[in-house]
Design a protein around this motif. Structure first.
Motif, PDB file in Angstrom:
ATOM      1  N   VAL A  16      47.111 -26.928 -22.002  1.00  0.00           N
ATOM      2  CA  VAL A  16      47.565 -28.420 -22.975  1.00  0.00           C
ATOM      3  C   VAL A  16      46.283 -29.205 -23.369  1.00  0.00           C
ATOM      4  O   VAL A  16      46.182 -29.583 -24.372  1.00  0.00           O
ATOM      5  N   ASP A  17      45.563 -29.090 -22.286  1.00  0.00           N
ATOM      6  CA  ASP A  17      44.093 -30.073 -22.545  1.00  0.00           C
ATOM      7  C   ASP A  17      43.220 -29.434 -23.244  1.00  0.00           C
ATOM      8  O   ASP A  17      42.475 -29.765 -24.155  1.00  0.00           O
ATOM      9  N   ASP A  23      53.168 -25.015 -26.940  1.00  0.00           N
ATOM     10  CA  ASP A  23      54.289 -23.820 -26.705  1.00  0.00           C
ATOM     11  C   ASP A  23      53.913 -23.175 -25.615  1.00  0.00           C
ATOM     12  O   ASP A  23      54.924 -23.128 -24.571  1.00  0.00           O
ATOM     13  N   ARG A  24      52.756 -22.497 -25.399  1.00  0.00           N
ATOM     14  CA  ARG A  24      52.321 -21.878 -24.334  1.00  0.00           C
ATOM     15  C   ARG A  24      52.336 -22.710 -22.886  1.00  0.00           C
ATOM     16  O   ARG A  24      53.076 -22.064 -21.862  1.00  0.00           O
ATOM     17  N   GLY A  25      52.084 -23.943 -23.087  1.00  0.00           N
ATOM     18  CA  GLY A  25      52.137 -24.602 -21.684  1.00  0.00           C
ATOM     19  C   GLY A  25      53.581 -24.954 -21.308  1.00  0.00           C
ATOM     20  O   GLY A  25      53.985 -24.929 -20.249  1.00  0.00           O
ATOM     21  N   PHE A  28      54.815 -21.753 -19.887  1.00  0.00           N
ATOM     22  CA  PHE A  28      54.380 -21.771 -18.435  1.00  0.00           C
ATOM     23  C   PHE A  28      55.129 -22.330 -17.512  1.00  0.00           C
ATOM     24  O   PHE A  28      55.690 -22.013 -16.508  1.00  0.00           O
ATOM     25  N   ALA A  29      55.523 -23.719 -17.999  1.00  0.00           N
ATOM     26  CA  ALA A  29      56.211 -24.605 -17.242  1.00  0.00           C
ATOM     27  C   ALA A  29      57.592 -23.951 -16.970  1.00  0.00           C
ATOM     28  O   ALA A  29      57.951 -24.568 -15.523  1.00  0.00           O
ATOM     29  N   GLU A  30      58.168 -23.513 -18.134  1.00  0.00           N
ATOM     30  CA  GLU A  30      59.599 -23.115 -17.718  1.00  0.00           C
ATOM     31  C   GLU A  30      59.491 -22.038 -16.631  1.00  0.00           C
ATOM     32  O   GLU A  30      60.494 -21.751 -15.806  1.00  0.00           O
ATOM     33  N   ALA A  44      50.508 -34.465 -21.511  1.00  0.00           N
ATOM     34  CA  ALA A  44      49.680 -33.989 -22.616  1.00  0.00           C
ATOM     35  C   ALA A  44      50.591 -34.008 -24.024  1.00  0.00           C
ATOM     36  O   ALA A  44      50.068 -34.525 -24.869  1.00  0.00           O
ATOM     37  N   GLN A  45      52.009 -33.980 -23.805  1.00  0.00           N
ATOM     38  CA  GLN A  45      52.987 -33.939 -25.030  1.00  0.00           C
ATOM     39  C   GLN A  45      52.985 -35.412 -25.411  1.00  0.00           C
ATOM     40  O   GLN A  45      52.782 -35.552 -26.705  1.00  0.00           O
ATOM     41  N   LEU A  46      52.853 -36.560 -24.682  1.00  0.00           N
ATOM     42  CA  LEU A  46      52.792 -37.723 -24.901  1.00  0.00           C
ATOM     43  C   LEU A  46      51.654 -38.190 -25.883  1.00  0.00           C
ATOM     44  O   LEU A  46      51.669 -38.742 -26.790  1.00  0.00           O
ATOM     45  N   VAL A  47      50.456 -37.582 -25.162  1.00  0.00           N
ATOM     46  CA  VAL A  47      48.954 -37.881 -25.859  1.00  0.00           C
ATOM     47  C   VAL A  47      49.015 -37.110 -27.302  1.00  0.00           C
ATOM     48  O   VAL A  47      48.561 -37.607 -28.375  1.00  0.00           O
ATOM     49  N   GLU A  48      49.788 -36.191 -27.625  1.00  0.00           N
ATOM     50  CA  GLU A  48      50.022 -35.551 -28.920  1.00  0.00           C
ATOM     51  C   GLU A  48      51.047 -36.207 -29.683  1.00  0.00           C
ATOM     52  O   GLU A  48      51.478 -35.652 -30.744  1.00  0.00           O
ATOM     53  N   ASN A  49      51.809 -37.190 -29.169  1.00  0.00           N
ATOM     54  CA  ASN A  49      52.964 -37.907 -29.977  1.00  0.00           C
ATOM     55  C   ASN A  49      54.147 -36.921 -30.010  1.00  0.00           C
ATOM     56  O   ASN A  49      54.824 -37.272 -31.110  1.00  0.00           O
ATOM     57  N   MET A  50      54.222 -36.053 -29.046  1.00  0.00           N
ATOM     58  CA  MET A  50      55.474 -35.022 -28.968  1.00  0.00           C
ATOM     59  C   MET A  50      56.395 -36.023 -27.938  1.00  0.00           C
ATOM     60  O   MET A  50      56.693 -35.480 -27.010  1.00  0.00           O
ATOM     61  N   VAL A  51      56.945 -37.069 -28.608  1.00  0.00           N
ATOM     62  CA  VAL A  51      57.642 -37.871 -27.665  1.00  0.00           C
ATOM     63  C   VAL A  51      58.966 -37.351 -26.883  1.00  0.00           C
ATOM     64  O   VAL A  51      59.112 -37.617 -25.710  1.00  0.00           O
TER      65      VAL A  51
END
Length: 110
Positions: A16-17, A23-25, A28-30, A44-51
């Motif tokens: 992610v960083d 999507d791959r992150g 992997f988390a799942e 990381a999602q928050l940084v990318e504005n994927m709220v």
């Protein structure tokens, strides 16, 4: 065990960083399903504005530590519906008047 968890967090951090492969992150988390991995993905999602995705990740991690940033980004997006379950989870761990106030406001807005 802790070493394996640290390795998994490092792996998701690379995805992610460094690669910005959200999507791959998430995949992997799942697969790993460790709270620390979900937290790293949420940040990381928050940084990318994927709220809404970040909120889902933080809920899966049961991690309310970034609540101020989550609230701020949700308000910017006007996404109060996703904020409610996050705030409910956060209130179980953190006793903070801001959370109570924001939860009432989010209920009213959603």
């Amino acid at each position: 065990d802790e070493a394996k968890t640290a390795l998994n967090v490092s792996a998701v951090a690379v995805l992610v960083d460094n690669l910005h492969a959200m999507d791959r992150g998430k995949e992997f988390a799942e697969r790993v399903n460790a709270p620390q991995v979900w937290s790293k993905l949420g940040a990381a999602q928050l940084v990318e504005n994927m709220v809404s995705e970040a909120i889902t990740s933080y809920i899966k991690a049961e991690d309310p530590s970034q609540y101020t940033e989550v609230i701020e980004k949700s308000e910017q997006e006007g996404d109060y519906g996703m904020l409610v379950p996050f705030l409910v989870m956060a209130r179980k761990q953190i006793k903070e008047p801001t959370l109570d106030t924001m939860l009432i406001y989010a209920y009213a807005k959603s």
